[in-house]
Design a protein around this motif. Structure first.
Motif, PDB file in Angstrom:
ATOM      1  N   MET A   1       1.367  -0.991   0.041  1.00 27.22           N
ATOM      2  CA  MET A   1      -0.066  -0.378  -0.122  1.00 27.22           C
ATOM      3  C   MET A   1       0.937   1.466   0.277  1.00 27.22           C
ATOM      4  O   MET A   1       1.662   0.917   0.753  1.00 27.22           O
ATOM      5  CB  MET A   1      -0.748   0.122   1.089  1.00 27.22           C
ATOM      6  N   LEU A   2       0.413   1.875  -1.034  1.00 20.14           N
ATOM      7  CA  LEU A   2       1.426   3.716  -0.989  1.00 20.14           C
ATOM      8  C   LEU A   2       0.758   4.759  -0.687  1.00 20.14           C
ATOM      9  O   LEU A   2      -0.649   5.209  -0.887  1.00 20.14           O
ATOM     10  CB  LEU A   2       1.485   3.710  -2.343  1.00 20.14           C
ATOM     11  N   LEU A   3       0.691   5.503   0.369  1.00 18.39           N
ATOM     12  CA  LEU A   3      -0.170   6.412   0.985  1.00 18.39           C
ATOM     13  C   LEU A   3       0.499   8.137   0.495  1.00 18.39           C
ATOM     14  O   LEU A   3       2.156   8.059   0.636  1.00 18.39           O
ATOM     15  CB  LEU A   3       0.189   6.653   2.561  1.00 18.39           C
ATOM     16  N   TYR A   4      -0.024   9.169  -0.172  1.00 21.46           N
ATOM     17  CA  TYR A   4       1.029   9.919  -1.128  1.00 21.46           C
ATOM     18  C   TYR A   4       0.259  11.992   0.091  1.00 21.46           C
ATOM     19  O   TYR A   4      -1.070  11.009   0.119  1.00 21.46           O
ATOM     20  CB  TYR A   4       0.851   9.705  -2.371  1.00 21.46           C
ATOM     21  N   ALA A   5       1.285  12.110   0.264  1.00 18.88           N
ATOM     22  CA  ALA A   5       0.721  12.991   0.356  1.00 18.88           C
ATOM     23  C   ALA A   5       1.464  14.713   0.395  1.00 18.88           C
ATOM     24  O   ALA A   5       2.421  14.344  -0.429  1.00 18.88           O
ATOM     25  CB  ALA A   5       0.896  13.400   2.614  1.00 18.88           C
ATOM     26  N   ASN A   6       0.645  15.472   0.233  1.00 16.48           N
ATOM     27  CA  ASN A   6       1.148  17.130   0.128  1.00 16.48           C
ATOM     28  C   ASN A   6       0.464  18.013   0.424  1.00 16.48           C
ATOM     29  O   ASN A   6      -0.569  18.095   1.469  1.00 16.48           O
ATOM     30  CB  ASN A   6       0.870  17.140  -2.080  1.00 16.48           C
ATOM     31  N   GLY A   7       1.281  19.023   0.512  1.00 15.84           N
ATOM     32  CA  GLY A   7       0.707  20.168   0.763  1.00 15.84           C
ATOM     33  C   GLY A   7       1.684  21.241   1.446  1.00 15.84           C
ATOM     34  O   GLY A   7       2.649  21.903   0.433  1.00 15.84           O
ATOM     35  N   ASP A   8       1.371  22.436   2.277  1.00 18.23           N
ATOM     36  CA  ASP A   8       2.274  23.312   2.955  1.00 18.23           C
ATOM     37  C   ASP A   8       3.328  23.151   3.802  1.00 18.23           C
ATOM     38  O   ASP A   8       3.528  21.165   4.495  1.00 18.23           O
ATOM     39  CB  ASP A   8       1.346  24.874   2.812  1.00 18.23           C
ATOM     40  N   SER A   9       3.865  23.831   4.528  1.00 17.95           N
ATOM     41  CA  SER A   9       4.394  23.615   6.102  1.00 17.95           C
ATOM     42  C   SER A   9       3.440  22.482   6.701  1.00 17.95           C
ATOM     43  O   SER A   9       4.080  21.792   7.627  1.00 17.95           O
ATOM     44  CB  SER A   9       4.779  24.654   7.067  1.00 17.95           C
ATOM     45  N   SER A  13       5.762  19.357   7.595  1.00 17.27           N
ATOM     46  CA  SER A  13       6.534  19.244   9.399  1.00 17.27           C
ATOM     47  C   SER A  13       5.620  18.738  10.391  1.00 17.27           C
ATOM     48  O   SER A  13       6.077  18.467  11.420  1.00 17.27           O
ATOM     49  CB  SER A  13       6.571  21.071   9.443  1.00 17.27           C
ATOM     50  N   TRP A  14       4.762  18.530   9.192  1.00 17.25           N
ATOM     51  CA  TRP A  14       3.915  17.533  10.483  1.00 17.25           C
ATOM     52  C   TRP A  14       3.927  16.283  10.716  1.00 17.25           C
ATOM     53  O   TRP A  14       4.463  15.565  10.207  1.00 17.25           O
ATOM     54  CB  TRP A  14       2.142  17.506  10.184  1.00 17.25           C
ATOM     55  N   SER A  15       4.269  15.382  11.874  1.00 18.54           N
ATOM     56  CA  SER A  15       4.482  14.126  11.251  1.00 18.54           C
ATOM     57  C   SER A  15       3.536  13.049  11.495  1.00 18.54           C
ATOM     58  O   SER A  15       4.243  11.621  11.652  1.00 18.54           O
ATOM     59  CB  SER A  15       5.229  13.856  13.242  1.00 18.54           C
ATOM     60  N   TYR A  16       2.135  13.364  11.418  1.00 18.63           N
ATOM     61  CA  TYR A  16       1.197  12.952  10.912  1.00 18.63           C
ATOM     62  C   TYR A  16       0.861  11.170  10.247  1.00 18.63           C
ATOM     63  O   TYR A  16       1.316  10.470  10.249  1.00 18.63           O
ATOM     64  CB  TYR A  16      -0.255  13.335  10.939  1.00 18.63           C
ATOM     65  N   ILE A  17       2.042  11.989   9.199  1.00 20.01           N
ATOM     66  CA  ILE A  17       1.993  11.109   7.326  1.00 20.01           C
ATOM     67  C   ILE A  17       2.864   9.734   8.613  1.00 20.01           C
ATOM     68  O   ILE A  17       2.765   8.920   8.210  1.00 20.01           O
ATOM     69  CB  ILE A  17       2.768  11.606   6.507  1.00 20.01           C
ATOM     70  N   ASP A  18       4.286  10.765   8.735  1.00 17.36           N
ATOM     71  CA  ASP A  18       5.264   9.764   9.311  1.00 17.36           C
ATOM     72  C   ASP A  18       4.812   8.645  10.031  1.00 17.36           C
ATOM     73  O   ASP A  18       4.721   7.281   9.678  1.00 17.36           O
ATOM     74  CB  ASP A  18       6.197  10.214   9.749  1.00 17.36           C
ATOM     75  N   VAL A  29       4.438   8.740   0.716  1.00 14.93           N
ATOM     76  CA  VAL A  29       5.191   9.961   0.180  1.00 14.93           C
ATOM     77  C   VAL A  29       5.303  10.811   1.002  1.00 14.93           C
ATOM     78  O   VAL A  29       4.062  11.350   0.547  1.00 14.93           O
ATOM     79  CB  VAL A  29       5.455   9.648  -1.200  1.00 14.93           C
ATOM     80  N   ASN A  30       5.670  11.475   1.194  1.00 10.71           N
ATOM     81  CA  ASN A  30       5.776  13.263   1.259  1.00 10.71           C
ATOM     82  C   ASN A  30       5.856  14.002   0.325  1.00 10.71           C
ATOM     83  O   ASN A  30       6.992  14.483   0.622  1.00 10.71           O
ATOM     84  CB  ASN A  30       5.350  13.891   3.137  1.00 10.71           C
ATOM     85  N   THR A  53      -0.008   5.234  -8.643  1.00  8.82           N
ATOM     86  CA  THR A  53      -0.961   5.826  -8.517  1.00  8.82           C
ATOM     87  C   THR A  53      -1.265   5.261  -6.446  1.00  8.82           C
ATOM     88  O   THR A  53      -1.145   3.957  -6.588  1.00  8.82           O
ATOM     89  CB  THR A  53      -2.103   4.668  -9.630  1.00  8.82           C
ATOM     90  N   PRO A  54      -1.048   6.332  -5.976  1.00  5.61           N
ATOM     91  CA  PRO A  54      -1.790   5.849  -4.022  1.00  5.61           C
ATOM     92  C   PRO A  54      -2.452   5.237  -3.856  1.00  5.61           C
ATOM     93  O   PRO A  54      -3.689   5.565  -5.097  1.00  5.61           O
ATOM     94  CB  PRO A  54      -1.068   6.885  -3.911  1.00  5.61           C
ATOM     95  N   ASN A  55      -2.502   4.447  -3.445  1.00  8.69           N
ATOM     96  CA  ASN A  55      -3.509   3.669  -2.821  1.00  8.69           C
ATOM     97  C   ASN A  55      -4.223   4.432  -2.458  1.00  8.69           C
ATOM     98  O   ASN A  55      -5.892   4.663  -2.082  1.00  8.69           O
ATOM     99  CB  ASN A  55      -3.246   2.438  -1.634  1.00  8.69           C
ATOM    100  N   LEU A  56      -3.821   5.841  -1.098  1.00 10.48           N
ATOM    101  CA  LEU A  56      -4.468   7.555  -0.631  1.00 10.48           C
ATOM    102  C   LEU A  56      -3.627   8.049  -0.874  1.00 10.48           C
ATOM    103  O   LEU A  56      -2.167   8.059  -0.761  1.00 10.48           O
ATOM    104  CB  LEU A  56      -4.556   6.865   0.758  1.00 10.48           C
ATOM    105  N   ILE A  57      -4.178   9.416  -0.951  1.00 13.15           N
ATOM    106  CA  ILE A  57      -3.601  11.066  -1.192  1.00 13.15           C
ATOM    107  C   ILE A  57      -4.395  11.383   0.151  1.00 13.15           C
ATOM    108  O   ILE A  57      -5.975  11.860   0.243  1.00 13.15           O
ATOM    109  CB  ILE A  57      -3.998  11.469  -2.286  1.00 13.15           C
TER     110      ILE A  57
END
Length: 137
Positions: A1-9, A13-18, A29-30, A53-57
């Motif tokens: 499974m692949l999680l992709y994140a994007n955004g600003d600071s 800087s948040w560790s929630y994706i980690d 991937v952030n 194509t990630p499983n979740l963005i």
């Protein structure tokens, strides 16, 4: 499974994706970058989706006043923080931009771009979570 994140600071800087990735034992991937606009977030996510194509963005949206200007093949992230981020050739344009921001028009435009991107992801059956990056996730 692949999680992709994007955004600003707020996303970079948040560790929630980690935390999500590590606790669920999934690849993540952030690509969030401090100070980036919603236009940049959409552009960079679309570019990523051309190859993967990630499983979740998960996307944390930026504030509405930010823009992305392409000047001489370089993307500049424009906001109301100061003229030092703008090439000299565009500093007058920047001053006019800051002085004349139409907040209602800017907000509607941002919502429309996000809605259209949401519709594209739905059409392609890509699961996604959007949130206001200026608030706690």
């Amino acid at each position: 499974m692949l999680l992709y994140a994007n955004g600003d600071s707020h996303t970079s800087s948040w560790s929630y994706i980690d935390i999500i990735g590590e606790n669920l034992g999934i690849e993540f991937v952030n690509q969030a970058i401090d100070g980036h606009s919603n236009t940049s977030i959409i552009r960079r996510t679309r570019e990523y989706l051309k190859h993967t194509t990630p499983n979740l963005i998960i996307i944390g949206w930026s504030s509405w006043e930010r823009e992305e200007w392409l000047i001489d093949d370089v993307y500049y992230q424009i906001n109301a923080s100061g003229i030092d981020i703008v090439p000299k050739s565009h500093q007058q344009k920047y001053k006019e931009y800051v002085a004349n921001i139409d907040w209602q028009k800017k907000t509607k435009s941002a919502h429309t771009k996000i809605w259209n991107f949401h519709q594209l992801l739905n059409k392609n059956k890509i699961k996604h979570i959007f949130f206001n990056g200026n608030n706690t996730f």
